[in-house]
Enzyme design. Sequence first.
Site, short mmCIF file in Angstrom:
data_model
loop_
_atom_site.label_atom_id
_atom_site.label_comp_id
_atom_site.label_asym_id
_atom_site.label_seq_id
_atom_site.Cartn_x
_atom_site.Cartn_y
_atom_site.Cartn_z
N ARG A 118 6.96 -37.26 -44.80
CA ARG A 118 5.83 -36.91 -44.45
C ARG A 118 4.68 -37.89 -44.65
NH1 ARG A 118 9.07 -32.90 -46.24
NH2 ARG A 118 9.20 -31.09 -46.66
N SER B 71 11.34 -22.03 -48.10
CA SER B 71 11.82 -22.70 -46.94
C SER B 71 10.76 -24.26 -47.20
CB SER B 71 12.32 -22.48 -45.17
OG SER B 71 12.01 -23.72 -44.72
N ASP C 272 19.68 -29.06 -50.89
CA ASP C 272 20.72 -30.13 -49.64
C ASP C 272 21.92 -30.99 -50.89
OD1 ASP C 272 19.31 -29.92 -48.10
OD2 ASP C 272 17.90 -31.44 -48.91
N ARG D 223 26.22 -35.04 -45.46
CA ARG D 223 26.61 -34.76 -46.79
C ARG D 223 28.03 -33.92 -47.40
NH1 ARG D 223 20.76 -35.24 -48.54
NH2 ARG D 223 19.34 -34.58 -46.52
#
Length: 444
Positions: A28, A171, A324, A399
Amino acid sequence: MARFNVYPLAQRFSGQISVPGDKSISHRALMLGMISKGEMSIEGLSMCEDVIHTKQACVDLGIDIQTDGNKTYVRGHGLYGVIATDKRIDCGNSGTSLRLFAGLLSGQSKSLTLVGDESLHRRPMKRILDPLQTMGANIEGRVDGEEIYPPLHIKNTDALSHIDYTLPVASAQVKSTLLLASLYAQQNSLIVEPILSRDHTERMLCYLGAPVLFQKTPRTIIMQVSSWNRELLPNPISIPGDISSAAFIIAAAVITQSSVTISNVGLNPLRKCFLDALRKSGACIEEELVSQENMEPRGNIVVHKNKNRQSFVLNRQEVASCIDEIPILAIVAACSLGESQFYGVEDLEFKESNRIKTIQDMLSNFSVSSKYHDGILSIDGIGEQLFSKATIQTQGDHRIVMAAAIASLRANGVCTITHADSVDTSFPSFALTLQKLGVEIQAH
Ligand code: S3P
């Protein structure tokens, strides 16, 4: 393709480490730096592969980016100052890059194509294309049955219309896509979330002077662009450590009764639910808030040695706030006594791998049973027992690689984890950080 060999932990560890900059905030910062007016300095940008793709994409969009030590300088040319020097913007493995760029670039009167790797080309995009097309964006993808996938082709649009939209899925990526597209709309947009998701985009937009308003119930974000001068300020940004990377080290300490301190980590309330989940399982974890400045809270996380781990249940909001961390929480659940349950995990099917399947396969290889039905993942923890030594096929999902490596510390022999190099996606120094704590992990 490198593999990790991970040895069972011979001795509890105790130490202090830090982790790379937050990946979500790094994306971002680069994107908003790109459309602000002037030079933005970003401290602590993540150097993981996903963020490198966003950075290269900004360069391919004509933006000058310089690095000096821990600082990155982005010279933005304003909201409409992007020039596509390359018509193919490569987002690699990064869903956040592709989805957020789709929102950001849809209102810019440019023609270009967003592409990614094989895994990214299997991820669903209808969730962003439907609302973007409603706003008048000229954007299309590869249609396959009911779904739409990358590559995404964006063509010139005159101006976007505003949108009043309730997200059908929890989301942050979809929300952020629409917030960024709303910057280019003529009138105010209104976006409603069914369940709260990470709010880094809103925080950063506010910090840079965008007209973001919040209403509490239901959780609504209003982009009040009609009375805005259409300029983002290039205020300096300092990025805290990534709590999603720290999560693996924290969990390693929890399941091996070790202790560790992680310094300078982001403590955004919508990201640290993982810590509460661990506390439910009996872990003793302290948070030391160091600063609230520069839009995001940050501090140190101290994990004390603990013994008992019990099963735990996470509701839909909790799952959304640690989406996550579900792979590593599945390992913590497997080390706890009794059945743990995670509600509302259905969207995991659409991550870097089908994570419902990769998590279940990983657990089954470690001789842990699990069930998945109707959005609920249930795991039968084995308590103090050790996992069976195993070779874990990770489908190249970073992950899953890291979760499997941490689980291996409590196995009854050396474990092998495939696609070790995919940790570079989010946490390139993963193995090195564990080695510093005395863990035997080798890439070969
Ligand atoms: C992210 C949002 C989440 C998360 C991803 C990063 C972001 O995705 O899984 O790793 O930076 O906005 P969804 O919004 O698809 O849940």
